[in-house]
Design a protein around this motif. Structure first.
Motif, PDB file in Angstrom:
ATOM      1  N   ASN A  39       6.437  -1.294  -0.865  1.00 13.86           N
ATOM      2  CA  ASN A  39       5.699  -0.134  -0.366  1.00 13.86           C
ATOM      3  C   ASN A  39       5.245  -0.355   1.081  1.00 13.86           C
ATOM      4  OD1 ASN A  39       6.126   1.138  -2.729  1.00 13.86           O
ATOM      5  ND2 ASN A  39       4.011   1.054  -3.473  1.00 13.86           N
ATOM      6  N   ALA A  84      -5.837   3.281  -3.153  1.00 18.25           N
ATOM      7  CA  ALA A  84      -5.285   2.343  -4.151  1.00 18.25           C
ATOM      8  C   ALA A  84      -6.029   2.544  -5.462  1.00 18.25           C
ATOM      9  CB  ALA A  84      -5.391   0.913  -3.640  1.00 18.25           C
ATOM     10  N   LEU A  85      -6.848   1.573  -5.819  1.00 18.68           N
ATOM     11  CA  LEU A  85      -7.558   1.662  -7.102  1.00 18.68           C
ATOM     12  C   LEU A  85      -9.004   2.097  -6.912  1.00 18.68           C
ATOM     13  CD1 LEU A  85      -6.174  -1.650  -8.621  1.00 18.68           C
ATOM     14  CD2 LEU A  85      -5.250   0.670  -8.836  1.00 18.68           C
ATOM     15  N   GLY A  92       1.063   3.726  -1.669  1.00 21.97           N
ATOM     16  CA  GLY A  92       1.929   4.130  -2.776  1.00 21.97           C
ATOM     17  C   GLY A  92       2.296   5.594  -2.611  1.00 21.97           C
ATOM     18  N   ARG A 128      -2.097   9.088 -18.812  1.00 26.51           N
ATOM     19  CA  ARG A 128      -1.985   7.746 -18.207  1.00 26.51           C
ATOM     20  C   ARG A 128      -1.353   6.784 -19.203  1.00 26.51           C
ATOM     21  NH1 ARG A 128      -6.649   5.126 -14.559  1.00 26.51           N
ATOM     22  NH2 ARG A 128      -6.004   6.972 -13.393  1.00 26.51           N
ATOM     23  N   GLY A 180      -3.643   0.986   0.458  1.00 27.00           N
ATOM     24  CA  GLY A 180      -2.697   1.423  -0.569  1.00 27.00           C
ATOM     25  C   GLY A 180      -1.751   2.471  -0.029  1.00 27.00           C
ATOM     26  N   ALA A 186      -2.746  -1.601   4.300  1.00 27.74           N
ATOM     27  CA  ALA A 186      -2.618  -2.807   3.476  1.00 27.74           C
ATOM     28  C   ALA A 186      -2.127  -2.391   2.099  1.00 27.74           C
ATOM     29  CB  ALA A 186      -3.966  -3.513   3.349  1.00 27.74           C
ATOM     30  N   VAL A 235       0.638   8.529  -2.885  1.00 27.01           N
ATOM     31  CA  VAL A 235      -0.231   9.362  -2.036  1.00 27.01           C
ATOM     32  C   VAL A 235      -0.391   8.728  -0.649  1.00 27.01           C
ATOM     33  CG1 VAL A 235      -2.521  10.377  -1.764  1.00 27.01           C
ATOM     34  CG2 VAL A 235      -1.510  10.213  -4.043  1.00 27.01           C
ATOM     35  N   SER A 288       1.769  14.191  -5.899  1.00 31.35           N
ATOM     36  CA  SER A 288       1.193  13.307  -4.868  1.00 31.35           C
ATOM     37  C   SER A 288       1.276  13.844  -3.423  1.00 31.35           C
ATOM     38  CB  SER A 288       1.748  11.883  -4.979  1.00 31.35           C
ATOM     39  OG  SER A 288       3.125  11.882  -4.872  1.00 31.35           O
ATOM     40  N   ASN A 314       1.859  -4.436  -2.661  1.00 33.21           N
ATOM     41  CA  ASN A 314       3.267  -4.256  -3.005  1.00 33.21           C
ATOM     42  C   ASN A 314       4.115  -4.308  -1.723  1.00 33.21           C
ATOM     43  OD1 ASN A 314       5.748  -2.741  -3.317  1.00 33.21           O
ATOM     44  ND2 ASN A 314       4.989  -2.147  -5.334  1.00 33.21           N
ATOM     45  N   VAL A 320      -4.838  -7.606   2.706  1.00 29.13           N
ATOM     46  CA  VAL A 320      -5.355  -6.771   1.624  1.00 29.13           C
ATOM     47  C   VAL A 320      -6.877  -6.901   1.480  1.00 29.13           C
ATOM     48  CG1 VAL A 320      -5.375  -6.619  -0.904  1.00 29.13           C
ATOM     49  CG2 VAL A 320      -3.207  -6.677   0.315  1.00 29.13           C
ATOM     50  N   THR A 325      -1.726  15.986  -3.063  1.00 34.29           N
ATOM     51  CA  THR A 325      -2.957  15.202  -2.959  1.00 34.29           C
ATOM     52  C   THR A 325      -3.087  14.671  -1.532  1.00 34.29           C
ATOM     53  OG1 THR A 325      -2.676  14.544  -5.258  1.00 34.29           O
ATOM     54  CG2 THR A 325      -4.227  13.245  -3.950  1.00 34.29           C
ATOM     55  N   ASN A 332      -9.351   7.606  -7.210  1.00 41.08           N
ATOM     56  CA  ASN A 332     -10.352   8.147  -8.130  1.00 41.08           C
ATOM     57  C   ASN A 332     -11.480   7.140  -8.310  1.00 41.08           C
ATOM     58  OD1 ASN A 332      -9.449  10.756  -9.061  1.00 41.08           O
ATOM     59  ND2 ASN A 332      -7.736   9.692 -10.032  1.00 41.08           N
TER      60      ASN A 332
HETATM   61  P1  NAD Z   1       0.446   4.518  -6.641  1.00 33.77           P
HETATM   62  O1  NAD Z   1       0.434   3.556  -7.781  1.00 33.77           O
HETATM   63  O2  NAD Z   1       1.726   5.185  -6.277  1.00 33.77           O
HETATM   64  O3  NAD Z   1      -0.091   3.791  -5.301  1.00 33.77           O
HETATM   65  C1  NAD Z   1      -1.148   2.897  -5.290  1.00 33.77           C
HETATM   66  C2  NAD Z   1      -0.813   1.817  -4.259  1.00 33.77           C
HETATM   67  O4  NAD Z   1      -1.939   0.962  -4.128  1.00 33.77           O
HETATM   68  C3  NAD Z   1       0.379   0.950  -4.673  1.00 33.77           C
HETATM   69  O5  NAD Z   1       1.287   0.840  -3.599  1.00 33.77           O
HETATM   70  C4  NAD Z   1      -0.271  -0.388  -5.000  1.00 33.77           C
HETATM   71  O6  NAD Z   1       0.566  -1.501  -4.745  1.00 33.77           O
HETATM   72  C5  NAD Z   1      -1.454  -0.372  -4.057  1.00 33.77           C
HETATM   73  N1  NAD Z   1      -2.534  -1.288  -4.410  1.00 33.77           N
HETATM   74  C6  NAD Z   1      -2.969  -1.683  -5.625  1.00 33.77           C
HETATM   75  N2  NAD Z   1      -3.991  -2.549  -5.499  1.00 33.77           N
HETATM   76  C7  NAD Z   1      -4.206  -2.698  -4.178  1.00 33.77           C
HETATM   77  C8  NAD Z   1      -5.129  -3.443  -3.427  1.00 33.77           C
HETATM   78  N3  NAD Z   1      -6.037  -4.221  -4.002  1.00 33.77           N
HETATM   79  N4  NAD Z   1      -5.079  -3.367  -2.081  1.00 33.77           N
HETATM   80  C9  NAD Z   1      -4.159  -2.595  -1.473  1.00 33.77           C
HETATM   81  N5  NAD Z   1      -3.249  -1.862  -2.146  1.00 33.77           N
HETATM   82  C10 NAD Z   1      -3.270  -1.912  -3.476  1.00 33.77           C
HETATM   83  O7  NAD Z   1      -0.688   5.587  -6.969  1.00 33.77           O
HETATM   84  P2  NAD Z   1      -0.938   6.989  -6.249  1.00 33.77           P
HETATM   85  O8  NAD Z   1      -0.373   8.055  -7.107  1.00 33.77           O
HETATM   86  O9  NAD Z   1      -0.571   6.905  -4.823  1.00 33.77           O
HETATM   87  O10 NAD Z   1      -2.521   7.112  -6.390  1.00 33.77           O
HETATM   88  C11 NAD Z   1      -3.388   6.373  -5.542  1.00 33.77           C
HETATM   89  C12 NAD Z   1      -4.830   6.637  -5.956  1.00 33.77           C
HETATM   90  O11 NAD Z   1      -5.117   8.026  -5.832  1.00 33.77           O
HETATM   91  C13 NAD Z   1      -5.145   6.264  -7.414  1.00 33.77           C
HETATM   92  O12 NAD Z   1      -6.477   5.840  -7.481  1.00 33.77           O
HETATM   93  C14 NAD Z   1      -5.003   7.596  -8.142  1.00 33.77           C
HETATM   94  O13 NAD Z   1      -5.776   7.620  -9.330  1.00 33.77           O
HETATM   95  C15 NAD Z   1      -5.543   8.545  -7.094  1.00 33.77           C
HETATM   96  N6  NAD Z   1      -5.054   9.921  -7.220  1.00 33.77           N
HETATM   97  C16 NAD Z   1      -3.720  10.172  -7.190  1.00 33.77           C
HETATM   98  C17 NAD Z   1      -3.274  11.482  -7.296  1.00 33.77           C
HETATM   99  C18 NAD Z   1      -1.795  11.814  -7.236  1.00 33.77           C
HETATM  100  O14 NAD Z   1      -1.462  12.989  -7.016  1.00 33.77           O
HETATM  101  N7  NAD Z   1      -0.890  10.851  -7.381  1.00 33.77           N
HETATM  102  C19 NAD Z   1      -4.192  12.532  -7.428  1.00 33.77           C
HETATM  103  C20 NAD Z   1      -5.568  12.245  -7.428  1.00 33.77           C
HETATM  104  C21 NAD Z   1      -5.983  10.924  -7.330  1.00 33.77           C
END
Ligand code: NAD
Length: 343
Positions: free
Chosen positions: A203, A232-233, A177, A45, A175, A197, A179, A147, A200, A217, A150, A255
């Protein structure tokens, strides 16, 4: 000098190594939590932490989470995680040097992408060590962006928790993003209605093409839906949001969704079924593990398709024993590790 043992998130980690430094152009920490089941695997990270201590806390917490996720997914891997909290040189140079540090660990830690890291970063690391995954491979071989895998595991888990079909069901996705977007595509193709929601705008626009409805959101968790999917987070399920949840099922990719241990019990008290995060979101690390072990996309697909069965098993145990699902999942993992230790 920071002593990891004094950190509240220290959990008998096998090794914690500070990497980089002033003359290296980057600084980070590698936490190896547990290698009983195999080499410690977990992404790298890149984040702008307030302090080295904050970075250490995250590395300790995330590496422990990887031990649980990898064990639950039946992978021959332990749990580890790297966190890079400063880069003040050319990025390729920094990642090559980080690759040297990973190489020095002699295979006890395998890295891949996590938040803030890219495929090009992994390529730079791969120039210096073979203990890295997350790099696209030839056709048919597992590899590359985790992703979509996932998202597939989350999609199949949602489907299973709904009794086998998402057709006509409403899913609120927090979120969209990497995934979340892939998940929305799978859900839309299978006939679900989507409310999403994201903070970004770009997105959100990308998701709009799938015909989704957009919610504010700060309201997405309260939308009346069949499933709420946090993508998201972390810490989105807490004392404030749980009383307001608008769906009887929570199943998503983020996570560490539960802000505290008590939030698992809060969900039970509201009669909300919770698919524990690390059981549901293992698709990405499954793909990473298949890549590392030289397995095919077909192998990865079969292993990801085993995720929903585990989610249902955990929910069954939780119901039968009247405990929150995350506790049922943790217990299964602890038993697996104890059994492996014995042999
Ligand atoms: P990413 O950064 O591509 O997407 C996250 C999205 O959430 C972004 O579009 C961001 O703008 C949005 N976001 C942030 N705060 C927000 C809020 N308050 N309300 C709404 N949207 C919000 O990340 P990702 O890779 O898609 O991962 C998403 C989650 O899944 C994370 O918690 C990550 O740890 C977990 N995860 C991801 C993977 C993977 O393969 N990428 C695997 C396991 C777990």
């Amino acid at each position: 000098m920071i002593d990891p043992k004094n950190n509240a998130s220290f959990d008998a980690h096998e090794d914690v190594v500070f990497v980089g430094g002033e003359n290296q152009g980057y600084a980070g920490v590698v936490a190896i939590h547990n290698t009983v089941l195999g080499p410690a695997a977990g992404g790298c990270r890149i984040w702008d932490y307030d302090s080295a201590d904050a970075a250490l806390t995250d590395a300790l917490r995330l590496s422990r989470g990887m031990t649980y996720k990898n064990a639950m997914a039946d992978l021959p891997l332990g749990g580890g995680k790297a966190v890079i909290y400063r880069i003040n040189t050319d990025r390729v140079d920094a990642f090559q040097k980080f690759g040297d540090a990973v190489e020095k660990l002699g295979g006890r830690y395998i890295t891949a992408e996590d938040v803030g890291a890219t495929v090009s970063d992994m390529r730079a690391i791969a120039g210096r060590t073979s203990y890295v995954a997350g790099i696209p491979k030839e056709h048919g071989q597992a590899g590359g962006d985790p992703s979509p895998w996932t998202a597939l595991g989350v999609f199949l888990s949602i489907k299973a928790m709904l009794g086998g079909s998402v057709q006509g069901r409403t899913i609120a996705v927090q979120g969209v993003g990497a995934v979340g977007f892939h998940l929305c595509k799978l859900l839309a193709e299978a006939g679900a209605k989507l409310v999403v929601a994201d903070v970004n705008k770009a997105n959100l626009q990308r998701a709009e093409a799938l015909g989704v409805e957009i919610a504010p959101v700060d309201q997405i968790h309260a939308v009346g839906a069949d499933v709420f999917s946090p993508c998201a987070l972390g810490a989105g399920l807490n004392a404030t949001t749980i009383p307001e949840l608008g769906a009887p099922i929570v199943c998503g990719a983020a996570n560490n969704q539960l802000a505290t241990e008590e939030d698992g019990a809060r969900l039970v008290a509201r009669g909300i079924a919770y698919g524990p995060d690390y059981v549901v979101n293992a698709g990405g690390i499954i793909n990473v593990s298949c890549e590392y072990l030289g397995q095919s996309e077909k192998d990865a697909d079969a292993k990801v398709r085993a995720i929903p069965g585990r989610v249902l098993k955990v929910l069954d145990i939780a119901k039968a024993e009247n405990i929150p699902p995350h506790q049922a999942a943790d217990r299964i993992v602890r038993e697996k590790i104890a059994a492996a230790r014995k042999t």
